[in-house]
Design a protein around this motif. Sequence first.
Motif, PDB file in Angstrom:
ATOM      1  N   SER A  10       0.828  -1.215   0.000  1.00  0.00           N
ATOM      2  CA  SER A  10       0.000   0.000   0.000  1.00  0.00           C
ATOM      3  C   SER A  10       0.859   1.260   0.000  1.00  0.00           C
ATOM      4  O   SER A  10       1.974   1.257   0.527  1.00  0.00           O
ATOM      5  CB  SER A  10      -0.932  -0.003   1.206  1.00  0.00           C
ATOM      6  N   MET A  12       0.615   3.895   1.759  1.00  0.00           N
ATOM      7  CA  MET A  12       0.910   4.354   3.113  1.00  0.00           C
ATOM      8  C   MET A  12       2.064   3.548   3.729  1.00  0.00           C
ATOM      9  O   MET A  12       2.980   4.104   4.320  1.00  0.00           O
ATOM     10  CB  MET A  12      -0.336   4.242   3.994  1.00  0.00           C
ATOM     11  N   GLY A  15       5.451   4.253   1.843  1.00  0.00           N
ATOM     12  CA  GLY A  15       5.981   5.558   2.235  1.00  0.00           C
ATOM     13  C   GLY A  15       6.597   5.514   3.624  1.00  0.00           C
ATOM     14  O   GLY A  15       7.684   6.052   3.853  1.00  0.00           O
ATOM     15  N   TRP A  16       5.916   4.861   4.556  1.00  0.00           N
ATOM     16  CA  TRP A  16       6.432   4.748   5.916  1.00  0.00           C
ATOM     17  C   TRP A  16       7.717   3.922   5.939  1.00  0.00           C
ATOM     18  O   TRP A  16       8.695   4.309   6.589  1.00  0.00           O
ATOM     19  CB  TRP A  16       5.384   4.105   6.823  1.00  0.00           C
ATOM     20  N   ARG A  40      -0.305   1.555  -6.482  1.00  0.00           N
ATOM     21  CA  ARG A  40      -0.659   2.965  -6.312  1.00  0.00           C
ATOM     22  C   ARG A  40      -2.129   3.194  -6.614  1.00  0.00           C
ATOM     23  O   ARG A  40      -2.756   2.411  -7.310  1.00  0.00           O
ATOM     24  CB  ARG A  40       0.172   3.841  -7.245  1.00  0.00           C
TER      25      ARG A  40
END
Length: 143
Positions: A10, A12, A15-16, A40
């Motif tokens: 995902s 999120m 990115g984390w 995405r």
Amino acid sequence: MLLLVGIGGSPMFTGWAGTQTDPTSAGAYYVRLLAWPAWRLDADGQAGGLLAADLRAVLLVILAVALLYLLPAAQVARVPGPVSQFFSGWAAYVLAGGLAAVLAVLFGPDPSMLGALQSASTGAGYGFLTGWIIGTASLGGRA
């Protein structure tokens, strides 16, 4: 498998994992590896559109389901037991990761043989290091 790709890939989570993990630790490497089949919600101007951006994750799921269906039948018939089911599930995910990576490059917007070989290595490595999760989940499946 859907949870592994859905959560691990995902936007999120990726990115984390890319910004909040220490690049010198083994645990952080594994967390970033879980984000490999990234998908995405928008194409971000990538050539080929949204499907090209998500092709690797889509192919990983489709190929893993197909291989999980095909591999255990012959394997479990010869050697009954949970060990055979575990390794069959793990092997299916390794193969699916490698094949999805190759096909995503070859059918993607910028195909190249070098890119396909490099991507196959990454995909098979992802499958090898995360396939034990799928192998464990496949225990007790159809025999």
